[in-house]
Design a protein around this motif. Structure first.
Motif, mmCIF file in Angstrom:
data_model
loop_
_atom_site.group_PDB
_atom_site.id
_atom_site.type_symbol
_atom_site.label_atom_id
_atom_site.label_comp_id
_atom_site.label_asym_id
_atom_site.label_seq_id
_atom_site.Cartn_x
_atom_site.Cartn_y
_atom_site.Cartn_z
ATOM 1 N N GLN A 170 -27.574 -43.071 91.992
ATOM 2 C CA GLN A 170 -26.920 -44.374 91.991
ATOM 3 C C GLN A 170 -27.899 -45.504 91.676
ATOM 4 O OE1 GLN A 170 -23.673 -44.531 92.277
ATOM 5 N NE2 GLN A 170 -23.416 -42.364 92.744
ATOM 6 N N TYR A 171 -29.147 -45.180 91.436
ATOM 7 C CA TYR A 171 -30.157 -46.209 91.237
ATOM 8 C C TYR A 171 -30.836 -46.012 89.887
ATOM 9 C CZ TYR A 171 -29.435 -46.397 96.260
ATOM 10 O OH TYR A 171 -28.863 -46.469 97.513
ATOM 11 N N PRO A 172 -30.495 -46.839 88.890
ATOM 12 C CA PRO A 172 -31.083 -46.720 87.554
ATOM 13 C C PRO A 172 -32.604 -46.773 87.557
ATOM 14 C CG PRO A 172 -29.228 -48.235 87.532
ATOM 15 C CD PRO A 172 -29.501 -47.920 88.970
ATOM 16 N N GLU A 173 -33.174 -47.543 88.482
ATOM 17 C CA GLU A 173 -34.630 -47.651 88.533
ATOM 18 C C GLU A 173 -35.259 -46.305 88.890
ATOM 19 O OE1 GLU A 173 -38.004 -49.489 87.668
ATOM 20 O OE2 GLU A 173 -36.031 -50.440 87.547
ATOM 21 N N ARG A 174 -34.646 -45.583 89.813
ATOM 22 C CA ARG A 174 -35.148 -44.249 90.178
ATOM 23 C C ARG A 174 -35.043 -43.292 89.004
ATOM 24 N NH1 ARG A 174 -32.473 -42.125 95.594
ATOM 25 N NH2 ARG A 174 -33.959 -40.441 95.213
ATOM 26 N N GLU A 175 -33.970 -43.416 88.261
ATOM 27 C CA GLU A 175 -33.798 -42.554 87.087
ATOM 28 C C GLU A 175 -34.891 -42.820 86.058
ATOM 29 O OE1 GLU A 175 -29.916 -43.553 85.770
ATOM 30 O OE2 GLU A 175 -28.989 -43.054 87.697
ATOM 31 N N ARG A 176 -35.199 -44.085 85.837
ATOM 32 C CA ARG A 176 -36.237 -44.433 84.861
ATOM 33 C C ARG A 176 -37.606 -43.949 85.308
ATOM 34 N NH1 ARG A 176 -32.879 -49.109 84.030
ATOM 35 N NH2 ARG A 176 -33.855 -50.225 85.745
ATOM 36 N N VAL A 177 -37.909 -44.138 86.592
ATOM 37 C CA VAL A 177 -39.213 -43.701 87.113
ATOM 38 C C VAL A 177 -39.342 -42.178 87.025
ATOM 39 C CG1 VAL A 177 -40.652 -43.547 89.176
ATOM 40 C CG2 VAL A 177 -39.505 -45.700 88.618
ATOM 41 N N ALA A 178 -38.286 -41.458 87.422
ATOM 42 C CA ALA A 178 -38.298 -39.996 87.372
ATOM 43 C C ALA A 178 -38.444 -39.508 85.940
ATOM 44 C CB ALA A 178 -37.027 -39.438 88.002
ATOM 45 N N ALA A 179 -37.728 -40.163 85.008
ATOM 46 C CA ALA A 179 -37.811 -39.772 83.601
ATOM 47 C C ALA A 179 -39.206 -40.042 83.036
ATOM 48 C CB ALA A 179 -36.753 -40.517 82.786
ATOM 49 N N LEU A 180 -39.791 -41.177 83.422
ATOM 50 C CA LEU A 180 -41.160 -41.488 82.968
ATOM 51 C C LEU A 180 -42.152 -40.465 83.492
ATOM 52 C CD1 LEU A 180 -41.407 -45.383 83.248
ATOM 53 C CD2 LEU A 180 -41.762 -44.001 81.187
ATOM 54 N N LEU A 181 -42.006 -40.086 84.755
ATOM 55 C CA LEU A 181 -42.896 -39.091 85.344
ATOM 56 C C LEU A 181 -42.758 -37.756 84.624
ATOM 57 C CD1 LEU A 181 -44.842 -38.123 87.537
ATOM 58 C CD2 LEU A 181 -42.861 -37.712 89.016
ATOM 59 N N GLY A 182 -41.527 -37.328 84.395
ATOM 60 C CA GLY A 182 -41.298 -36.066 83.701
ATOM 61 C C GLY A 182 -41.834 -36.087 82.289
ATOM 62 N N ILE A 214 -40.015 -28.532 84.877
ATOM 63 C CA ILE A 214 -40.143 -29.929 85.281
ATOM 64 C C ILE A 214 -38.773 -30.548 85.557
ATOM 65 C CG2 ILE A 214 -40.776 -32.229 84.445
ATOM 66 C CD1 ILE A 214 -43.179 -30.931 83.077
ATOM 67 N N ALA A 215 -37.804 -30.263 84.687
ATOM 68 C CA ALA A 215 -36.451 -30.803 84.884
ATOM 69 C C ALA A 215 -35.832 -30.285 86.177
ATOM 70 C CB ALA A 215 -35.574 -30.445 83.687
ATOM 71 N N GLU A 216 -36.016 -28.994 86.453
ATOM 72 C CA GLU A 216 -35.476 -28.413 87.684
ATOM 73 C C GLU A 216 -36.126 -29.032 88.914
ATOM 74 O OE1 GLU A 216 -33.099 -25.782 88.390
ATOM 75 O OE2 GLU A 216 -32.467 -26.540 86.435
ATOM 76 N N LEU A 217 -37.439 -29.232 88.863
ATOM 77 C CA LEU A 217 -38.140 -29.836 89.992
ATOM 78 C C LEU A 217 -37.684 -31.276 90.220
ATOM 79 C CD1 LEU A 217 -41.771 -28.491 89.449
ATOM 80 C CD2 LEU A 217 -40.228 -27.920 91.336
ATOM 81 N N LEU A 218 -37.511 -32.026 89.135
ATOM 82 C CA LEU A 218 -37.092 -33.420 89.265
ATOM 83 C C LEU A 218 -35.731 -33.551 89.934
ATOM 84 C CD1 LEU A 218 -38.149 -35.135 85.897
ATOM 85 C CD2 LEU A 218 -38.993 -35.644 88.188
ATOM 86 N N VAL A 219 -34.765 -32.843 89.379
ATOM 87 C CA VAL A 219 -33.404 -33.023 89.885
ATOM 88 C C VAL A 219 -33.254 -32.446 91.290
ATOM 89 C CG1 VAL A 219 -32.446 -30.889 88.904
ATOM 90 C CG2 VAL A 219 -30.965 -32.852 89.281
ATOM 91 N N ASN A 220 -33.871 -31.315 91.567
ATOM 92 C CA ASN A 220 -33.746 -30.724 92.892
ATOM 93 C C ASN A 220 -34.531 -31.508 93.941
ATOM 94 O OD1 ASN A 220 -32.205 -27.956 92.928
ATOM 95 N ND2 ASN A 220 -33.319 -28.023 90.990
ATOM 96 N N HIS A 221 -35.574 -32.207 93.522
ATOM 97 C CA HIS A 221 -36.287 -33.082 94.454
ATOM 98 C C HIS A 221 -35.365 -34.206 94.929
ATOM 99 C CE1 HIS A 221 -39.209 -35.793 96.220
ATOM 100 N NE2 HIS A 221 -38.839 -36.727 95.359
ATOM 101 N N PHE A 222 -34.663 -34.846 93.990
ATOM 102 C CA PHE A 222 -33.787 -35.944 94.358
ATOM 103 C C PHE A 222 -32.531 -35.473 95.072
ATOM 104 C CE2 PHE A 222 -36.324 -38.152 91.129
ATOM 105 C CZ PHE A 222 -36.597 -39.330 91.806
ATOM 106 N N LEU A 223 -32.117 -34.235 94.795
ATOM 107 C CA LEU A 223 -30.956 -33.690 95.483
ATOM 108 C C LEU A 223 -31.321 -33.131 96.851
ATOM 109 C CD1 LEU A 223 -29.141 -31.815 92.560
ATOM 110 C CD2 LEU A 223 -28.511 -34.005 93.585
ATOM 111 N N GLY A 224 -32.626 -33.011 97.125
ATOM 112 C CA GLY A 224 -33.086 -32.491 98.405
ATOM 113 C C GLY A 224 -32.854 -31.007 98.572
ATOM 114 N N THR A 225 -32.883 -30.260 97.462
ATOM 115 C CA THR A 225 -32.603 -28.822 97.527
ATOM 116 C C THR A 225 -33.833 -27.960 97.258
ATOM 117 O OG1 THR A 225 -31.874 -28.921 95.210
ATOM 118 C CG2 THR A 225 -30.170 -29.078 96.919
ATOM 119 N N ILE A 226 -35.014 -28.569 97.259
ATOM 120 C CA ILE A 226 -36.233 -27.769 97.087
ATOM 121 C C ILE A 226 -36.598 -27.139 98.426
ATOM 122 C CG2 ILE A 226 -38.697 -27.832 96.581
ATOM 123 C CD1 ILE A 226 -38.209 -29.948 94.553
#
Length: 255
Positions: A170-182, A214-226
């Motif tokens: 729900q937060y575009p800023e988090r999406e941008r930061v996560a995408a930049l990191l990836g 990297i994509a799996e780690l990013l999305v599962n980190h934010f989903l809290g499923t790691i």
């Protein structure tokens, strides 16, 4: 009862029309891509293809286009790829490949699929693969930083758009930061992989594997499923595929 039946039939008919429209647009995209690609994508061919592809994608007109980044990556990637394999037997398979990507991103844009984020993930990985192949095939002695930067931009755009499709974000800023990191991590791995003497195809395979992880780690980190099981399963999966790529590589040093 009669009204409900009419409503159900109308809904099914509309769904059929939407699916038929999606299929016909994909066929038209494939035809123009194949014809223009067979012609070498000169200036006129390129303009015709760009106009037709944009018209097919943009209609119906929407306020937001949730797959616009993937579409803008698809166009030059498909054109350059077909230009490089012009006159070979790979033109038709490549046309089918890129048409499938177009089908997915157009269907996602028009809300034709239920699992939109997962299908976008598939289409993004399908786009990453030819991008990596083009990078490793390119002459590194000319405009290396430009090509390097374009891969970074592509990675950022695709990752950001994919994360935006996941409903829990729900937060575009988090999406941008996560995408930049990836994208930054992929850039470092791209640099290291380019130094390995394993051939362009296995280099692209290795980068696609890194992208998946990297994509799996990013999305599962934010989903809290790691968790422990997630790390073990993905670690085993990565290890098996890495071993296959390692043993199928030629490892020829070039002086």
């Amino acid at each position: 009862m009669e009204e409900k039946l009419k409503s159900v039939l109308g809904s099914l008919l509309q769904k059929y029309r939407n699916q038929l429209s999606l299929f016909l647009k994909t066929v038209l995209f494939a035809v123009f891509l194949f014809v223009c690609g067979s012609g070498g994508f000169y200036i006129l061919d390129s303009l015709i293809f760009l106009v037709v592809a944009t018209a097919l994608y943009s209609r119906p007109l929407l306020e937001r286009y949730p797959t616009k980044s993937a579409f803008f990556v698809l166009l030059p990637t498909a054109m350059i790829s077909l230009q490089m394999i012009e006159g070979t037997s790979l033109v038709l398979p490549a046309t089918i490949f890129f048409s499938v990507v177009f089908y997915l991103i157009l269907g996602i844009k028009n809300f034709m699929f239920i699992r939109r984020s997962r299908l976008y993930y598939v289409s993004a990985l399908m786009l990453f693969y030819p991008v990596f192949n083009l990078f490793f095939l390119a002459d590194k002695s000319e405009l290396f930083l430009v090509k390097y930067g374009l891969v970074f931009l592509t990675s950022y755009l695709l990752l950001r758009e994919w994360l935006a499709l996941i409903s829990t974000f729900q937060y575009p800023e988090r999406e941008r930061v996560a995408a930049l990191l990836g994208a930054f991590l992929l850039l470092q791995l791209l640099w290291a992989t380019a130094l390995l003497p394993i051939g362009f195809l296995n280099s692209a395979n290795l980068m696609l594997l890194f992208t998946f992880v990297i994509a799996e780690l990013l999305v599962n980190h934010f989903l809290g499923t790691i968790n422990k099981n997630f790390l073990i399963q993905h670690g085993v999966f990565f290890g098996i595929l890495f071993a296959i790529i390692y043993w199928t590589s030629s490892w020829v040093l070039k002086y």
